[in-house]
Motif scaffolding. Structure first.
Motif, mmCIF file in Angstrom:
data_model
loop_
_atom_site.group_PDB
_atom_site.id
_atom_site.type_symbol
_atom_site.label_atom_id
_atom_site.label_comp_id
_atom_site.label_asym_id
_atom_site.label_seq_id
_atom_site.Cartn_x
_atom_site.Cartn_y
_atom_site.Cartn_z
ATOM 1 N N ASP A 174 49.366 9.627 -31.204
ATOM 2 C CA ASP A 174 48.560 10.850 -31.502
ATOM 3 C C ASP A 174 46.926 10.463 -30.699
ATOM 4 O O ASP A 174 46.244 11.776 -30.830
ATOM 5 C CB ASP A 174 48.063 10.948 -32.742
ATOM 6 C CG ASP A 174 47.689 9.394 -33.379
ATOM 7 O OD1 ASP A 174 47.504 8.666 -32.602
ATOM 8 O OD2 ASP A 174 47.525 9.363 -34.780
ATOM 9 N N GLU A 204 51.598 24.872 -27.637
ATOM 10 C CA GLU A 204 50.515 25.072 -28.502
ATOM 11 C C GLU A 204 49.888 23.769 -29.124
ATOM 12 O O GLU A 204 50.995 22.886 -29.457
ATOM 13 C CB GLU A 204 50.601 26.328 -29.225
ATOM 14 C CG GLU A 204 51.689 26.123 -30.178
ATOM 15 C CD GLU A 204 51.905 27.400 -31.284
ATOM 16 O OE1 GLU A 204 51.523 28.350 -30.837
ATOM 17 O OE2 GLU A 204 52.652 27.366 -31.982
ATOM 18 N N LYS A 205 49.034 23.739 -29.647
ATOM 19 C CA LYS A 205 48.309 22.632 -30.160
ATOM 20 C C LYS A 205 48.432 22.811 -31.413
ATOM 21 O O LYS A 205 48.048 23.861 -32.114
ATOM 22 C CB LYS A 205 46.983 22.154 -29.841
ATOM 23 C CG LYS A 205 46.680 21.876 -28.345
ATOM 24 C CD LYS A 205 45.398 21.381 -28.031
ATOM 25 C CE LYS A 205 45.223 20.824 -26.778
ATOM 26 N NZ LYS A 205 43.885 20.602 -26.532
ATOM 27 N N SER A 206 48.749 21.645 -32.518
ATOM 28 C CA SER A 206 48.854 21.969 -33.973
ATOM 29 C C SER A 206 48.329 20.756 -34.705
ATOM 30 O O SER A 206 48.001 19.888 -33.793
ATOM 31 C CB SER A 206 50.295 21.923 -34.464
ATOM 32 O OG SER A 206 50.971 20.823 -34.300
ATOM 33 N N ALA A 207 48.175 20.694 -35.982
ATOM 34 C CA ALA A 207 47.680 19.603 -36.604
ATOM 35 C C ALA A 207 48.599 18.316 -36.403
ATOM 36 O O ALA A 207 48.012 17.208 -36.231
ATOM 37 C CB ALA A 207 47.715 19.731 -38.062
ATOM 38 N N GLN A 208 49.858 18.511 -35.955
ATOM 39 C CA GLN A 208 50.744 17.219 -35.746
ATOM 40 C C GLN A 208 50.761 16.896 -34.042
ATOM 41 O O GLN A 208 51.239 16.102 -33.610
ATOM 42 C CB GLN A 208 52.146 17.571 -36.031
ATOM 43 C CG GLN A 208 52.287 17.552 -37.526
ATOM 44 C CD GLN A 208 51.485 18.942 -38.315
ATOM 45 O OE1 GLN A 208 51.830 19.875 -37.543
ATOM 46 N NE2 GLN A 208 50.926 18.718 -39.411
ATOM 47 N N VAL A 211 53.351 21.345 -29.955
ATOM 48 C CA VAL A 211 54.524 21.889 -30.087
ATOM 49 C C VAL A 211 54.820 22.738 -29.044
ATOM 50 O O VAL A 211 54.185 23.526 -28.525
ATOM 51 C CB VAL A 211 54.450 22.389 -31.759
ATOM 52 C CG1 VAL A 211 54.298 21.089 -32.778
ATOM 53 C CG2 VAL A 211 53.403 23.349 -31.917
ATOM 54 N N ALA A 213 55.788 26.303 -28.299
ATOM 55 C CA ALA A 213 55.241 27.673 -28.566
ATOM 56 C C ALA A 213 56.465 28.764 -28.223
ATOM 57 O O ALA A 213 56.700 29.682 -29.249
ATOM 58 C CB ALA A 213 54.091 28.116 -27.727
#
Length: 226
Positions: A174, A204-208, A211, A213
């Protein structure tokens, strides 16, 4: 490798039938068990192998540093009775990788002398090491080949696809700098490659973290890479 055998391969049925016997053999050679904190180096690159270690559970990462100081991160593994040091055990060479605990975890210590004696008495157990080392070699070679022969944008996209569609043994990090080292590059180059994938609408960006798209577009991107 793991104490439990891989289910695939030429000797899968034999390994499955002898799985408990192999586990018993390994743990007959155990001399102690204890807990280590995050950041503890289970193996250290360049040092002599003193013991084999079994990690029943928890996260560890593996890295290697070149003479120029650049670090390559192989990735993070979620352990499930993983054995560390088996390659150096057979080659009698210094540790190739640094294996670091990424969280508080249990570590079981296996005596090399006792293990050698046990394998002399039960040579059929060598099949477990041979099958596991062959599988790990092929997986590692696949990673190295992609890193060497494809641009970083391809490798990031390919890695995301593998994480989504397979039960990948090694995961990412991370933190940007550690993730960049997993692709053999600097944080600056890694960020530039991620921006290119974002601009193409592939990720795309995510909280994890990153990911996919558009999986169809991403697959087409990988198939058209030159």
């Amino acid at each position: 490798m793991k104490v439990s055998p891989y289910t695939t391969g030429r000797f899968g049925s034999f390994l499955s039938a002898k799985s408990q016997a192999f586990s018993d053999l390994i743990y007959q050679c155990q001399i102690r068990s204890g807990y280590v904190d995050a950041g503890y180096e289970i193996l250290r690159q360049g040092e002599k192998l003193e013991y084999l270690y079994v990690v029943p559970g928890g996260r560890v990462s593996m890295s290697i540093v070149a003479a120029n100081g650049r670090r390559f991160q192989l990735g993070e593994a979620n352990c499930d009775d993983h054995i560390f040091g088996e390659m150096e055990y057979f080659t009698q060479t210094p540790c190739q990788w640094t294996v670091t605990a990424d969280e508080h975890l249990q570590m079981d210590t296996i005596c090399l002398t006792k293990l050698t004696q046990a394998l002399h008495q039960h040579p059929e157990m060598m099949f477990f090491f041979a099958a596991a080392l062959a599988e790990d070699y092929q997986d590692s070679l696949d990673i190295y080949t992609n890193r060497l022969l494809h641009p970083i944008t391809y490798n990031i996209a390919y890695d995301l696809l593998m994480q989504k569609t397979t039960t990948a043994a090694l995961g990412g990090f991370d933190r940007v700098n550690r993730e960049a080292e997993r692709f053999g590059t600097s944080g600056r180059v890694y960020r530039r490659a991620v921006k290119e994938l974002l601009d193409k609408g592939l990720v795309e960006k995510s909280a994890q973290g990153l990911v996919i798209a558009d999986e169809k577009k991403l697959i087409e991107f990988l198939e058209n890479d030159e």
